[in-house]
Scaffold this active site. Structure first.
Site, PDB file in Angstrom:
ATOM      1  CG  ASP A  86      10.685  98.404  35.641  1.00  5.41           C
ATOM      2  OD1 ASP A  86      11.256  99.013  34.719  1.00  5.41           O
ATOM      3  OD2 ASP A  86      10.572  97.157  35.661  1.00  5.41           O
ATOM      4  CD  GLU A 173      14.896  95.750  31.681  1.00  8.08           C
ATOM      5  OE1 GLU A 173      15.779  95.149  31.036  1.00  8.08           O
ATOM      6  OE2 GLU A 173      14.875  95.756  32.931  1.00  8.08           O
TER       7      GLU A 173
END
Length: 426
Positions: A86, A173
């Site tokens: 991400d 994250e």
């Protein structure tokens, strides 16, 4: 075999803004077809765990592994490469019509861009002057591409793999990290399949890939202090209770104070006030309360409990409430042999590369924000972070040096090829 640059470009093209996965895992799985697959998704977060057993151990899914069965792993090292797919939103000026499109190239995305903002579409990887531009170029799709390519090279060599090799990726994250790496490790813990060693490919470096190894990270504690008083007219101070005056000189024992002396690995933990407010913005009215917000990036020497005790001592006697929240735990990897092993392989890769003729020092550091390495440490894994330079992370026109990609891929290839010898020495 696609080049490491090809893989990086392909990964950047997926618009994986937290917690979107956008189909990127299917591509990654296709690059590692000999690995067993575990998908663990929860709360809109998608995680990928791929693993490959050594030949002398039967390939059994961790989910089917009982405690007795897992004794076979007791003396087998487990090396995990970890990261997050991400990315943060691009920001700046660009055409935001990528939503819901998985890994599409510019032919499917219109991108009339303001030259003062993104030079190229953030999800159209573009080469210019020795750099690859795109959101996630540094943080951290190039790092993921490097360890995937290194794994493919290592397996193609036909060397005897005497350790468990795995890849752990998450799509959360950059977000709350509730159901990402931590969630996967909790599952692996139940299966007695926690990695013994881990390399997280976060962008860590200053000048060239690998010149900084993150061996730990500071924790993060957020806090709020609320001091109550009694609003009134400034001409009649005796009829008011001014919370600012109540705080008085105690503010000096809060703002910027060092909570410990630091150490060889960590700077002192500092209490940093981020906001103070009270009153109604009138010069003749005293405030009814004062609210203070702060953050502490704490070393292993300062804990949530020790911070609370200090604040209670400083504020003793005042009409106050205190809220504290630990958003990340501090950690420090102390396995000297593992850290020296990583440094040795980085040095070897530098010697091989003609691009690093000058001797480059390798620094151990605990600086920067939080990362998913903290979760590995909490589960007893020896973890370190090694990656490309971080001068453009989260920035408009994020880019990564092509030389950095080449260097990091070589570093990871050395780590894999030499981990067998390292495992025997353990």
């Amino acid at each position: 075999m696609p080049s490491v640059l090809d893989i990086t470009k392909k990964l950047i093209a997926y618009p994986t803004i937290t917690p979107l996965e956008s189909g990127i895992y299917e591509y990654i799985q296709s690059l590692l077809p000999d690995f067993h697959l575990l998908r663990m998704d929860k709360g809109g977060v998608r995680n990928l765990f791929l693993y490959k057993m050594p030949k002398h151990i039967e390939s059994t899914s961790p989910s089917n592994t009982t405690k007795a069965h897992s004794n076979r792993f007791a003396n087998v090292l487990h090396l995990c490469f970890a990261g997050h797919i991400d990315v943060v939103p691009p920001g700046g000026v660009w055409e935001q019509d990528y939503q819901g499109k998985a890994g599409n190239q510019s032919s499917d995305i219109e991108s009339p861009l303001d030259s003062k903002q993104w030079k190229f579409h953030p999800f159209t990887p573009t080469l210019q002057d020795g750099y690859l531009y795109g959101r996630g170029a540094q943080d951290m799709k190039s790092g993921i591409a490097c360890f995937i390519h290194a794994i493919r090279e290592y397996l193609a060599m036909g060397l005897e793999q005497d350790f468990i090799l795995s890849v752990l990726l998450t799509s959360d994250e950059e977000g709350e990290a509730l159901y990402g790496t931590k969630y996967v490790l909790e599952f692996l813990k139940q299966c007695n399949f926690i990695p013994t060693h881990c390399v997280v490919a976060e962008p860590t470096s200053n000048n060239i890939a690998g010149d900084v190894i993150k061996i730990g990270r500071r924790g993060s504690i957020n806090g709020k202090i609320h001091i109550t008083g009694k609003q009134g007219h400034v001409a009649y101070p005796s009829k008011c209770i001014n919370p600012v005056e109540l705080l008085g000189e105690r503010l000096g024992r809060l703002a910027g104070v060092n909570l410990d002396n630091g150490s060889k690995e960590f700077e002192p933990s500092k209490l940093v006030i981020t906001d103070i407010r009270g009153g109604i913005e009138a010069v003749n009215v005293t405030p009814s309360d004062v609210r203070i917000m702060f953050n502490v990036r704490n070393s292993t020497q300062t804990t949530l409990d020790s911070l609370k005790k200090y604040l209670d001592h400083v504020l003793d006697g005042l009409p106050y409430t205190l809220e504290l929240q630990q958003s990340a735990q501090s950690f420090l990897t102390t396995d000297t042999l593992f850290l020296e092993f990583l440094e040795s392989n980085i040095a070897q890769s530098y010697q091989e590369s003609a691009m690093t003729k000058d001797k480059t020092s390798i620094t151990r550091s605990t600086s920067g924000g939080t990362s998913d390495a903290r979760f590995f440490s909490a589960f007893g894994t020896n973890v370190a972070e090694v990656g490309v330079c971080n001068d453009r992370i989260h920035a408009i026109n994020e880019r990564v040096s092509l030389q950095d990609i080449e260097r990091l891929q070589k570093i990871f290839r050395y780590v894999l090829c030499n981990f067998e010898l390292f495992s025997r020495s353990k």
